[in-house]
Design a protein around this motif. Structure first.
Motif, short mmCIF file in Angstrom:
data_model
loop_
_atom_site.label_atom_id
_atom_site.label_comp_id
_atom_site.label_asym_id
_atom_site.label_seq_id
_atom_site.Cartn_x
_atom_site.Cartn_y
_atom_site.Cartn_z
N ARG A 58 39.94 50.04 25.01
CA ARG A 58 38.63 50.65 25.23
C ARG A 58 38.85 52.15 25.15
N CYS A 59 38.28 52.79 24.12
CA CYS A 59 38.50 54.21 23.87
C CYS A 59 37.19 54.98 23.97
N LYS A 60 37.27 56.19 24.52
CA LYS A 60 36.09 57.06 24.64
C LYS A 60 36.07 58.01 23.45
N THR A 61 34.95 57.98 22.70
CA THR A 61 34.81 58.84 21.53
C THR A 61 34.42 60.26 21.97
N SER A 81 46.72 53.39 30.62
CA SER A 81 45.88 54.38 29.94
C SER A 81 46.77 55.31 29.13
N GLY A 117 31.21 60.75 23.82
CA GLY A 117 31.08 60.10 25.12
C GLY A 117 30.85 58.60 25.09
N LYS A 118 30.74 58.02 23.90
CA LYS A 118 30.55 56.57 23.81
C LYS A 118 31.90 55.87 23.96
N GLU A 119 31.84 54.60 24.32
CA GLU A 119 33.07 53.81 24.46
C GLU A 119 33.09 52.74 23.39
N THR A 166 46.48 58.78 25.97
CA THR A 166 45.71 59.65 25.10
C THR A 166 46.41 59.69 23.76
N SER A 222 41.03 59.32 24.31
CA SER A 222 41.44 58.69 25.57
C SER A 222 41.16 57.20 25.50
N CYS A 223 42.19 56.40 25.76
CA CYS A 223 42.06 54.94 25.66
C CYS A 223 42.68 54.26 26.89
#
Length: 138
Positions: free
Chosen positions: A122-125, A97, A128-130, A99, A109-110
């Motif tokens: 896989r990153c969180k926008t 993981s 809050g979406k991935e 950032t 954050s990925c």
């Protein structure tokens, strides 16, 4: 003279092997994001750049750990029993993981999974979406 040429050839070979490989990653559908992963052949940090919503996030990969439970393998959409039929010693899945940071200081954050030379993110926008990014096949 012969020793100098041999030394020069050896140095050129070492420099060539110490270079980096680059992978281009995109989502399965749409062109809303893209990423590049520059990973060293021998040693050094892996550089990750994600372009998302007109921003560029950069940073280095997090520490890689062996993924032994298949949980992350499925999350990154690899088949649980993914095998390479022509390779005697199967490659490991390595999870980490990180950032990534944009110029304005905003973080992304990925999670990343590496299998051989194939990287997936896989990153969180911010909303809050991935978003999942996969290597582009040539």
């Amino acid at each position: 003279m012969k020793t100098a040429l041999t030394t020069l050839a050896l140095v050129a070979t070492i420099v060539g092997l110490a270079g980096c490989q680059t992978s281009l990653l995109k989502p399965m559908s749409g062109n809303s994001a893209s990423a590049t992963v520059k990973y060293p052949i021998l040693w050094g940090p892996t550089q990750i750049t994600v372009m998302l919503d007109s921003k560029t996030y950069t940073g280095v990969s997090g520490e890689l750990h062996d993924e032994t439970t298949d949980e992350q393998v499925r999350r990154f959409e690899w088949a649980p029993y993914h095998k390479h039929p022509n390779i005697k010693q199967e490659m490991k899945f390595l999870f980490g993981s990180t950032t990534l940071t944009a110029d304005d200081g905003q973080g992304l954050s990925c999670d990343h999974l590496k299998h051989g030379d194939d990287w997936r993110l896989r990153c969180k926008t911010a909303d809050g979406k991935e978003i999942a990014l996969y290597r582009v096949k040539h």
